[in-house]
Scaffold this active site. Structure first.
Site, PDB file in Angstrom:
ATOM      1  N   GLU A  74       7.211   3.004  -3.347  1.00  0.00           N
ATOM      2  CA  GLU A  74       6.823   3.135  -1.938  1.00  0.00           C
ATOM      3  C   GLU A  74       7.581   2.168  -1.039  1.00  0.00           C
ATOM      4  O   GLU A  74       7.900   2.509   0.099  1.00  0.00           O
ATOM      5  CB  GLU A  74       5.310   2.901  -1.780  1.00  0.00           C
ATOM      6  CG  GLU A  74       4.472   4.032  -2.338  1.00  0.00           C
ATOM      7  CD  GLU A  74       2.980   3.755  -2.230  1.00  0.00           C
ATOM      8  OE1 GLU A  74       2.601   2.721  -1.666  1.00  0.00           O
ATOM      9  OE2 GLU A  74       2.210   4.596  -2.741  1.00  0.00           O
ATOM     10  N   VAL A  75       7.780   0.960  -1.525  1.00  0.00           N
ATOM     11  CA  VAL A  75       8.410  -0.062  -0.677  1.00  0.00           C
ATOM     12  C   VAL A  75       9.847  -0.285  -1.173  1.00  0.00           C
ATOM     13  O   VAL A  75      10.057  -0.684  -2.325  1.00  0.00           O
ATOM     14  CB  VAL A  75       7.615  -1.379  -0.715  1.00  0.00           C
ATOM     15  CG1 VAL A  75       8.287  -2.432   0.167  1.00  0.00           C
ATOM     16  CG2 VAL A  75       6.172  -1.151  -0.266  1.00  0.00           C
TER      17      VAL A  75
ATOM     18  N   ASP B 263      -1.103  -8.183  -4.344  1.00  0.00           N
ATOM     19  CA  ASP B 263      -1.037  -6.821  -3.816  1.00  0.00           C
ATOM     20  C   ASP B 263      -2.240  -6.555  -2.905  1.00  0.00           C
ATOM     21  O   ASP B 263      -3.369  -6.947  -3.209  1.00  0.00           O
ATOM     22  CB  ASP B 263      -1.016  -5.802  -4.973  1.00  0.00           C
ATOM     23  CG  ASP B 263      -0.523  -4.448  -4.518  1.00  0.00           C
ATOM     24  OD1 ASP B 263       0.599  -4.061  -4.902  1.00  0.00           O
ATOM     25  OD2 ASP B 263      -1.265  -3.765  -3.771  1.00  0.00           O
ATOM     26  N   ILE B 264      -1.983  -5.867  -1.814  1.00  0.00           N
ATOM     27  CA  ILE B 264      -3.045  -5.606  -0.832  1.00  0.00           C
ATOM     28  C   ILE B 264      -4.076  -4.603  -1.369  1.00  0.00           C
ATOM     29  O   ILE B 264      -5.224  -4.594  -0.922  1.00  0.00           O
ATOM     30  CB  ILE B 264      -2.411  -5.136   0.509  1.00  0.00           C
ATOM     31  CG1 ILE B 264      -3.344  -5.402   1.670  1.00  0.00           C
ATOM     32  CG2 ILE B 264      -1.969  -3.686   0.446  1.00  0.00           C
ATOM     33  CD1 ILE B 264      -2.679  -5.278   3.031  1.00  0.00           C
TER      34      ILE B 264
ATOM     35  N   HIS C 279       5.610  -5.639 -10.313  1.00  0.00           N
ATOM     36  CA  HIS C 279       4.157  -5.788 -10.328  1.00  0.00           C
ATOM     37  C   HIS C 279       3.771  -6.549 -11.596  1.00  0.00           C
ATOM     38  O   HIS C 279       4.202  -6.169 -12.694  1.00  0.00           O
ATOM     39  CB  HIS C 279       3.458  -4.421 -10.400  1.00  0.00           C
ATOM     40  CG  HIS C 279       3.731  -3.481  -9.275  1.00  0.00           C
ATOM     41  ND1 HIS C 279       2.785  -3.149  -8.327  1.00  0.00           N
ATOM     42  CD2 HIS C 279       4.843  -2.764  -8.945  1.00  0.00           C
ATOM     43  CE1 HIS C 279       3.291  -2.265  -7.474  1.00  0.00           C
ATOM     44  NE2 HIS C 279       4.530  -2.023  -7.836  1.00  0.00           N
TER      45      HIS C 279
ATOM     46  N   HIS D 274      10.797  -5.090  -6.350  1.00  0.00           N
ATOM     47  CA  HIS D 274       9.606  -5.881  -6.693  1.00  0.00           C
ATOM     48  C   HIS D 274       9.165  -5.551  -8.108  1.00  0.00           C
ATOM     49  O   HIS D 274       9.365  -4.437  -8.593  1.00  0.00           O
ATOM     50  CB  HIS D 274       8.459  -5.657  -5.712  1.00  0.00           C
ATOM     51  CG  HIS D 274       8.097  -4.219  -5.473  1.00  0.00           C
ATOM     52  ND1 HIS D 274       8.837  -3.386  -4.663  1.00  0.00           N
ATOM     53  CD2 HIS D 274       7.078  -3.456  -5.943  1.00  0.00           C
ATOM     54  CE1 HIS D 274       8.290  -2.188  -4.636  1.00  0.00           C
ATOM     55  NE2 HIS D 274       7.215  -2.194  -5.421  1.00  0.00           N
TER      56      HIS D 274
ATOM     57  N   ASN E  25       9.122  -0.012 -10.075  1.00  0.00           N
ATOM     58  CA  ASN E  25       9.417   1.382  -9.761  1.00  0.00           C
ATOM     59  C   ASN E  25      10.759   1.496  -9.050  1.00  0.00           C
ATOM     60  O   ASN E  25      11.053   0.732  -8.126  1.00  0.00           O
ATOM     61  CB  ASN E  25       8.313   1.968  -8.870  1.00  0.00           C
ATOM     62  CG  ASN E  25       6.989   2.047  -9.601  1.00  0.00           C
ATOM     63  OD1 ASN E  25       6.939   2.458 -10.752  1.00  0.00           O
ATOM     64  ND2 ASN E  25       5.911   1.632  -8.947  1.00  0.00           N
TER      65      ASN E  25
HETATM   66  P1  5GP Z   1       5.569   0.496  -5.235  1.00  0.00           P
HETATM   67  O1  5GP Z   1       4.861   1.819  -5.267  1.00  0.00           O
HETATM   68  O2  5GP Z   1       6.660   0.464  -4.195  1.00  0.00           O
HETATM   69  O3  5GP Z   1       6.041   0.051  -6.593  1.00  0.00           O
HETATM   70  O4  5GP Z   1       4.473  -0.574  -4.865  1.00  0.00           O
HETATM   71  C1  5GP Z   1       4.292  -1.087  -3.573  1.00  0.00           C
HETATM   72  C2  5GP Z   1       3.044  -1.948  -3.590  1.00  0.00           C
HETATM   73  O5  5GP Z   1       3.009  -2.692  -2.394  1.00  0.00           O
HETATM   74  C3  5GP Z   1       1.724  -1.170  -3.682  1.00  0.00           C
HETATM   75  O6  5GP Z   1       1.004  -1.560  -4.841  1.00  0.00           O
HETATM   76  C4  5GP Z   1       1.007  -1.535  -2.375  1.00  0.00           C
HETATM   77  O7  5GP Z   1      -0.396  -1.686  -2.547  1.00  0.00           O
HETATM   78  C5  5GP Z   1       1.674  -2.842  -1.978  1.00  0.00           C
HETATM   79  N1  5GP Z   1       1.699  -3.096  -0.544  1.00  0.00           N
HETATM   80  C6  5GP Z   1       2.065  -2.214   0.429  1.00  0.00           C
HETATM   81  N2  5GP Z   1       1.993  -2.804   1.629  1.00  0.00           N
HETATM   82  C7  5GP Z   1       1.584  -4.085   1.414  1.00  0.00           C
HETATM   83  C8  5GP Z   1       1.322  -5.182   2.290  1.00  0.00           C
HETATM   84  O8  5GP Z   1       1.467  -5.120   3.505  1.00  0.00           O
HETATM   85  N3  5GP Z   1       0.908  -6.342   1.711  1.00  0.00           N
HETATM   86  C9  5GP Z   1       0.756  -6.470   0.345  1.00  0.00           C
HETATM   87  N4  5GP Z   1       0.335  -7.668  -0.109  1.00  0.00           N
HETATM   88  N5  5GP Z   1       0.983  -5.445  -0.494  1.00  0.00           N
HETATM   89  C10 5GP Z   1       1.394  -4.267   0.038  1.00  0.00           C
END
Ligand code: 5GP
Length: 120
Positions: A99-100, A33-34, A106, A104, A91
């Site tokens: 968010e994405v 994760d970034i 985590h 996925h 999520n």
């Molecule tokens: P969500 O809230 O969708 O479950 O989590 C999305 C995750 O993707 C977040 O923890 C965020 O830090 C990570 N993320 C967003 N953009 C990028 C990216 O460009 N590269 C990587 N490695 N992680 C990302």
């Protein structure tokens, strides 16, 4: 919800933007994760186009689901957190703060993670 082919993880899968890869096979990609929330914070994604856990569970093939489940366990073990413990989070939808919009999981570990959900 239809799949957005320009979401950030789709772009990572197409190698349009880089990632720090942790694992890859025919069905699965995993990368760090970034913005890590723990010493180990790895994102595991299917290579297929699925919006979230709901979409993946309903529409992925048995082979994709088996590969994904086995990969998650293997990646956590290879990251060295099987003994100390880890948490899996996926999520789905607005209340979860997804968010994405590409499915996925985590993998979080490497420190005590506290209780599962912050009280309101
Ligand atoms: P969500 O809230 O969708 O479950 O989590 C999305 C995750 O993707 C977040 O923890 C965020 O830090 C990570 N993320 C967003 N953009 C990028 C990216 O460009 N590269 C990587 N490695 N992680 C990302």
């Amino acid at each position: 919800m239809s799949y957005d082919t320009n979401n950030i993880f789709a772009r990572i899968l197409r190698s349009e933007i880089p990632c720090k890869k942790a694992y890859e096979d025919d069905h699965v990609l995993a990368f760090h994760d970034i913005h890590p929330q723990a010493p180990t914070h790895i994102l595991v994604i299917p290579k297929g186009a699925y919006v979230s856990a709901a979409d993946f569970g309903a529409h992925a093939s048995d082979a994709e689901i088996a590969a994904f489940t086995r990969a998650v366990s293997r990646i956590a073990a290879e990251a060295g957190v099987e003994g100390s413990g880890y948490r899996l989070i996926s999520n789905h939808g607005p209340d979860s703060h997804q968010e994405v919009p590409h499915y996925h999981v985590h993998i979080l570990g490497g420190r005590p993670l506290g209780r599962l959900v912050t009280p309101p």
